[in-house]
Design an enzyme around this catalytic site. Structure first.
Site, PDB file in Angstrom:
ATOM      1  CG  HIS A  54      -3.376  14.946   9.990  1.00 25.03           C
ATOM      2  ND1 HIS A  54      -4.046  14.871  11.184  1.00 25.03           N
ATOM      3  CD2 HIS A  54      -3.241  16.267   9.742  1.00 25.03           C
ATOM      4  CE1 HIS A  54      -4.293  16.090  11.644  1.00 25.03           C
ATOM      5  NE2 HIS A  54      -3.801  16.950  10.786  1.00 25.03           N
ATOM      6  CG  HIS A  92     -10.371  20.044  11.249  1.00 24.48           C
ATOM      7  ND1 HIS A  92      -9.411  19.850  12.229  1.00 24.48           N
ATOM      8  CD2 HIS A  92      -9.697  20.493  10.164  1.00 24.48           C
ATOM      9  CE1 HIS A  92      -8.221  20.188  11.762  1.00 24.48           C
ATOM     10  NE2 HIS A  92      -8.359  20.574  10.497  1.00 24.48           N
TER      11      HIS A  92
END
Length: 441
Positions: free
Chosen positions: A176, A132
């Site tokens: 992110h 991930h």
């Protein structure tokens, strides 16, 4: 919403020529959030390729319906048999390859994705571990999801790489939520590392899942421009082009996928998916995730990890049974910063989350999903794959799902000590970023 797919011919000169014809229709789009929609019904589009040949790591091959033929130029002291389709390709000490179709099935001696058994299995019939947010391995940053870089991930056995990409000043970066929070560099630089690894490992199939985070971004004229086409340049410049898999039909269902052996012999062994704004008429090799693969609930903050379908929404059970699927098993924790809250990876409970047994474990979720759907997940998405109940526990879970014996090949040398997770999370946030962000996936 009506989607019309007219015929098209594509690919660069170095690629096979693929022509796709047909009509694709869908019911009204199903909104699930700002600017997000999914097609709810599909008809099949078939593709025919005029060429399925190429060269990789010294192996020249052409693929037939059941058998393959080829020749190999490098010298070697090994003799391996790679099963492909209805026959096999045998590489002897003099490195000549020949096709065989005998009644006695040969024993495969060449691992594909780590296991000889996988060579004759369809891509859709194998469980792999997914890193991930693979690019997010920035030390001393609480927004990181991995401790080890992508090359180490692949060396350890990760075979699906997922990452969230953002478009900033004309360049795609892996960031992110925001590049102010965590910037792991350009998409092209990351893919160059993947391409180098793929080149050096000719018997492995790798899947890349692109999270197109800025899919709803618009240009000055109000036109959406962050689509699959935006990713073509960094993908081509990375060196991945010779290895990219082109689907023979849209959408792909479980029985449509080739075996790993077939993908290896034809050297088309990098599968690319995109979650939003994939357009397979324009870029056929960037597969639309949510017409071919579904996901369980993602970014959970509790340990129940249900195996329900979350994306795409309203997918029928009958359809779900014929699609690839991802089991999202990344546990987060909520961190409050003033009046704002963030979700960051829960690193404290990784020994359980990435373990084989017990409440909240990856092993339990894999078994429950298998019971619910009659087959294991295709991908097990995890944070910090190298940490678990023991070294390599996430790969042991995948091996159990695949009904093979775990080969014990794990893991890289980095640890929590080098990540400095013993103290408070270390993270730098700009004032502008804090004013804008309320959550993080």
């Amino acid at each position: 919403m009506l989607f019309a797919f007219l015929w098209f011919s594509s690919l660069a000169a170095a690629q096979s020529v693929i022509t796709i014809t047909g009509t694709l229709t869908g019911a009204d789009a199903l909104p699930t959030g700002s600017e997000v929609s999914y097609a709810s019904a599909f008809s099949t589009i078939t593709a025919s390729s005029s060429s399925r040949t190429g060269v990789i790591s010294g192996i020249s091959s052409s693929f037939g319906e059941a058998n393959s033929t080829g020749s190999v130029s490098p010298s070697s002291t090994n003799s391996v048999t790679l099963l492909v389709g209805g026959g096999s390709t045998t590489l002897s000490n003099n490195m000549t390859a020949s096709s065989t179709t005998t009644s006695a099935k040969p024993t495969n001696t060449q691992p594909c994705n780590g296991y000889p058994e996988f060579c004759t299995r369809k891509y859709s019939n194998i469980t792999e571990v997914c890193a991930h947010n693979s690019p997010f391995s920035v030390k001393k940053n609480a927004a990181s999801n991995q401790a080890l870089d992508v090359t180490t991930q692949l060396n350890d056995g990760i075979r699906m790489l997922q990452g969230q990409a953002h478009y900033v000043n004309g360049t795609l970066y892996f960031c992110h939520t925001s590049c102010d929070l965590l910037n792991a560099g350009t998409v092209q630089a990351y893919l160059e590392k993947v391409a180098d690894w793929v080149h050096d490992n000719p018997y492995d199939v790798v899947t890349i899942l692109i999270g197109n985070a800025d899919y709803a971004m618009t240009n000055s004229e109000g036109v959406k421009n962050i689509t699959a086409e935006t990713y073509v340049e960094p993908i081509q410049n990375s060196g991945l082009t010779p290895y990219i898999y082109y689907p023979p039909k849209i959408p792909m269902r479980l029985e449509d996928w080739p075996t790993l052996g077939e993908m290896i012999v034809t050297q088309k062994r990098v599968v690319i998916f995109m979650d939003y704004n994939a357009n397979q008429t324009a870029v056929p090799y960037i597969l639309d995730e949510f017409s071919q693969m579904w996901e369980t609930p993602y970014s959970p903050t509790n340990i129940s990890f249900p195996c329900d379908v979350q994306r795409p929404p309203n997918l029928s059970r009958n359809s779900s049974l014929d699609w690839l699927y991802i089991a999202n098993h990344n546990l987060n924790t909520e961190v409050a910063i003033g009046s704002f809250s963030l979700l960051i990876p829960n690193v404290v409970d990784l020994n359980v989350t990435n373990g084989l047994n017990g409440t909240g474990s990856l092993g339990l979720m894999s078994n429950e999903c298998t019971a619910d759907w009659g087959r294991p997940p295709n991908f097990l998405l995890v944070d910090y794959y190298n940490i678990g109940s023991f070294n390599g526990s996430v790969f042991a879970v995948a091996a159990e799902a695949n009904n093979v014996t775990y080969n014990g090949k794990c893991c890289g040398t980095s640890s929590f000590a080098t990540q400095s997770f013993g103290g408070p999370p270390i993270i730098t946030l700009s004032v502008a970023f804090l004013a804008a962000i309320t959550w993080m996936i």
